[in-house]
Motif scaffolding. Structure first.
Motif, mmCIF file in Angstrom:
data_model
loop_
_atom_site.group_PDB
_atom_site.id
_atom_site.type_symbol
_atom_site.label_atom_id
_atom_site.label_comp_id
_atom_site.label_asym_id
_atom_site.label_seq_id
_atom_site.Cartn_x
_atom_site.Cartn_y
_atom_site.Cartn_z
ATOM 1 N N VAL A 136 -9.259 -10.417 -9.131
ATOM 2 C CA VAL A 136 -9.983 -10.627 -10.231
ATOM 3 C C VAL A 136 -10.579 -12.064 -10.102
ATOM 4 O O VAL A 136 -10.125 -13.226 -9.281
ATOM 5 C CB VAL A 136 -8.933 -11.090 -11.486
ATOM 6 C CG1 VAL A 136 -9.786 -11.404 -12.540
ATOM 7 C CG2 VAL A 136 -8.407 -9.582 -11.750
ATOM 8 N N ASN A 137 -11.853 -12.250 -10.314
ATOM 9 C CA ASN A 137 -12.510 -13.308 -10.048
ATOM 10 C C ASN A 137 -12.452 -14.571 -10.992
ATOM 11 O O ASN A 137 -13.149 -14.872 -11.692
ATOM 12 C CB ASN A 137 -13.910 -13.115 -9.580
ATOM 13 C CG ASN A 137 -14.307 -12.288 -8.353
ATOM 14 O OD1 ASN A 137 -13.680 -12.566 -7.560
ATOM 15 N ND2 ASN A 137 -15.138 -11.386 -8.582
ATOM 16 N N GLU A 138 -11.211 -15.186 -10.888
ATOM 17 C CA GLU A 138 -10.926 -16.185 -12.051
ATOM 18 C C GLU A 138 -9.729 -17.081 -11.497
ATOM 19 O O GLU A 138 -9.220 -16.721 -10.701
ATOM 20 C CB GLU A 138 -10.391 -15.573 -13.593
ATOM 21 C CG GLU A 138 -9.239 -14.927 -13.364
ATOM 22 C CD GLU A 138 -8.875 -14.138 -14.802
ATOM 23 O OE1 GLU A 138 -7.620 -14.691 -15.209
ATOM 24 O OE2 GLU A 138 -9.464 -13.467 -15.287
ATOM 25 N N LYS A 139 -9.641 -18.193 -12.178
ATOM 26 C CA LYS A 139 -8.714 -19.258 -11.699
ATOM 27 C C LYS A 139 -7.324 -18.630 -11.771
ATOM 28 O O LYS A 139 -6.955 -18.110 -12.815
ATOM 29 C CB LYS A 139 -8.718 -20.560 -12.068
ATOM 30 C CG LYS A 139 -8.040 -21.607 -11.544
ATOM 31 C CD LYS A 139 -8.326 -22.947 -12.208
ATOM 32 C CE LYS A 139 -7.409 -23.739 -11.645
ATOM 33 N NZ LYS A 139 -7.767 -25.260 -12.489
ATOM 34 N N ALA A 140 -6.592 -18.789 -11.023
ATOM 35 C CA ALA A 140 -5.019 -18.303 -11.011
ATOM 36 C C ALA A 140 -3.911 -19.313 -10.476
ATOM 37 O O ALA A 140 -4.342 -20.268 -9.665
ATOM 38 C CB ALA A 140 -4.829 -16.868 -10.304
ATOM 39 N N GLU A 141 -2.867 -19.262 -10.597
ATOM 40 C CA GLU A 141 -1.900 -20.079 -10.159
ATOM 41 C C GLU A 141 -1.598 -19.916 -8.524
ATOM 42 O O GLU A 141 -1.489 -20.710 -7.798
ATOM 43 C CB GLU A 141 -0.410 -19.656 -10.730
ATOM 44 C CG GLU A 141 -0.407 -20.090 -12.109
ATOM 45 C CD GLU A 141 0.937 -19.217 -12.808
ATOM 46 O OE1 GLU A 141 0.990 -19.241 -13.851
ATOM 47 O OE2 GLU A 141 1.824 -18.858 -12.060
ATOM 48 N N ILE A 142 -1.847 -18.687 -8.478
ATOM 49 C CA ILE A 142 -1.498 -17.973 -6.872
ATOM 50 C C ILE A 142 -2.640 -17.372 -6.490
ATOM 51 O O ILE A 142 -3.024 -16.476 -7.114
ATOM 52 C CB ILE A 142 -0.143 -17.241 -6.706
ATOM 53 C CG1 ILE A 142 1.057 -18.043 -7.159
ATOM 54 C CG2 ILE A 142 0.015 -16.819 -5.239
ATOM 55 C CD1 ILE A 142 1.220 -19.292 -6.108
ATOM 56 N N ASP A 143 -3.378 -17.715 -5.163
ATOM 57 C CA ASP A 143 -4.521 -17.149 -4.624
ATOM 58 C C ASP A 143 -4.332 -16.079 -3.752
ATOM 59 O O ASP A 143 -5.274 -15.449 -3.284
ATOM 60 C CB ASP A 143 -5.547 -18.366 -4.281
ATOM 61 C CG ASP A 143 -5.956 -19.100 -5.223
ATOM 62 O OD1 ASP A 143 -6.098 -18.703 -6.498
ATOM 63 O OD2 ASP A 143 -6.425 -20.338 -5.270
ATOM 64 N N ASN A 144 -3.198 -15.986 -2.888
ATOM 65 C CA ASN A 144 -3.009 -15.174 -1.841
ATOM 66 C C ASN A 144 -1.592 -14.477 -1.746
ATOM 67 O O ASN A 144 -0.745 -15.244 -2.395
ATOM 68 C CB ASN A 144 -3.285 -15.911 -0.612
ATOM 69 C CG ASN A 144 -2.662 -17.101 -0.363
ATOM 70 O OD1 ASN A 144 -1.387 -16.919 0.260
ATOM 71 N ND2 ASN A 144 -3.115 -18.392 -0.616
#
Length: 464
Positions: A140-148
């Protein structure tokens, strides 16, 4: 027992294809142990639901998807390890989570689960129920707590190491009955000081803490709680310039969080700690937490009042932590700082759930001391401190004492850093634990006063 739920779409699989790196993460999670040395169950929730489709056909459809992507063996039997929203709905509801949990362990508390999703609204719902939830970016192309996925695995490992708290006596290790006998000579000064414990003050502080309604770490009003605690230390007479301080710490996807510390670190010290946050079946609405853990905070404040002007050879640091119910976040931040700065800590005394007693029963308490855990080098010192507390209970209170190992509370991060740790904990399981019914009418204030006397006597024995 812990269950780790993944929302299937956009977290593990996107457009029918496995996201790279997922197999490696699931493989590692199969062998990771939690704080009870247990391996967690892995399970799925899917919102890619279809209306008017037979449940068997739906299961077969997802069986093919999971199998074709090479992850079926992580979630077998799939009929028990995948759950869909009711009636073809596309959104997860509370019933979805409850059904998913009951498939694996009927009645297991939300608090014993971890939920990972790329859907922020689903993460928010899970948190409102008391689940530990991670907003993972996925595809999903949105800001999240964890990216990877690497960071996701690291966070899950941390959450399992400092398992969100769920204490039951039948899970305790090293249970023994104390064999302390009353000393032939009782110290009159210690006895006099322990008699300063004020049940009215204890009750007043528990009342105020429960009147917050909820002290859930994700409540928009949570910052008011450490502010109130800070003010209580100041009201007692401690200096805001030299003794009282806020200690910030991070909790995933939350507003800034604060511990409250009161004391000095200029010589050998005792840390007396408790946690101010609370949890329940519906923590976003109500989590009074009278026993868990307004009782521990009230005890900490009462001990601070009693020892305000008593000179001791050891300093006392009073520490009130946040974020305990989500995985010991506040205490972990404090322990890390204590280790880095080489605080001269002799012992950590943790007060967590110390006010419940069955009506008509004798006053009993568990005095916990470290019996292994992550660092065995501190075991001997912890046992000595624990036995000292048991002797203090025998000499200066009416409490009967038993011992167990320490587990699942704020001393654990300190133990991992090598500090000696002990604690006080209810000797009877509280049936209102982690419920909206953990209210002030369920506590025994006279029993709590005896526990505070025990801790006060211990501090005096160690500090004289």
């Amino acid at each position: 027992m812990k269950i780790i739920f993944f929302e299937l779409e956009q977290t593990l699989i996107d457009k029918g294809r496995l996201i790279p790196g997922v197999v490696e993460v699931l493989s590692k999670l199969q062998s990771v142990q939690d704080s009870h040395n247990e391996v967690s169950e892995l399970a799925l929730i899917s919102c890619n639901n279809q209306e008017n489709i037979d449940s068997d056909k739906r299961l077969n459809h997802f069986h093919s998807i999971v199998k074709d992507n090479g992850i079926l063996h992580f979630f077998e039997p799939l009929s028990e390890k995948i759950t869909f929203p009711d009636n073809g709905h596309k959104k997860i509801s509370e019933n979805t989570f409850r059904d998913a949990i009951n498939k694996i362990r009927v009645g297991l508390s939300y608090h014993h689960t971890i939920f990972i999703s790329a859907n922020q609204s689903h993460v928010t719902l899970a948190r409102s129920l008391g689940m530990t939830s991670i907003h993972y970016k996925g595809t999903v192309n949105e800001k999240a707590e964890i990216d990877n996925l690497d960071d996701l695995l690291a966070l899950i490992n941390r959450l399992l190491l400092y398992s969100p708290c769920g204490k039951r006596l039948n899970e305790a290790k090293g249970f023994t009955i104390s064999h302390s006998n009353k000393s032939k000579k009782i110290d009159s000064e210690i006895k006099s000081i322990t008699e300063r414990v004020d049940t009215n003050q204890l009750l007043e502080n528990i009342t105020k803490l429960t009147e917050f309604g909820t002290r859930w770490s994700y409540s928009p009003e949570i910052s008011k709680v450490p502010i109130w605690i800070f003010d209580q230390f100041q009201r007692i007479g401690y200096s805001i310039e030299k003794e009282i301080q806020y200690q910030p710490f991070e909790l995933p996807n939350s507003q800034p969080q604060m511990n409250v510390l009161c004391g000095n670190k200029d010589k050998d010290m005792i840390i007396v700690c408790s946690h101010y946050d609370s949890i329940s079946e519906t923590p976003s609405f109500s989590a009074p937490g009278a026993d868990d853990n307004a009782s521990g905070v009230a005890a900490t404040l009462e001990l601070a009042r009693i020892f305000r002007n008593i000179p001791l050879k050891r300093n006392i640091m009073f520490a009130v932590f946040g974020g305990e119910e989500q995985g010991l976040y506040g205490s972990a931040a404090c322990a890390e700082k204590a280790s880095q700065e080489k605080w001269p800590i002799d012992v950590v005394i943790n007060l967590d759930m110390i006010s419940y007693k069955q009506t008509g029963a004798l006053s009993k308490i568990i005095v916990e001391y470290d019996q292994g855990n992550k660092n065995s080098n501190n075991d001997a010192a912890a046992k000595a401190f624990g036995l000292t507390m048991a002797q203090a209970a025998t000499d200066y209170t009416s409490l009967e004492v038993a011992h167990t190992d320490i587990w699942n509370s704020d001393y654990i991060p300190f133990e991992a850093k090598g500090f000696a740790c002990i604690g006080a904990y209810n000797a009877t399981d509280n049936p209102f634990y982690h419920k909206v019914s953990d209210t002030i009418d369920k506590i025994d204030i006279t029993h709590l006063a005896e526990v505070v006397k025990m801790v006060a006597a211990t501090i005096l024995i160690l500090g004289k």
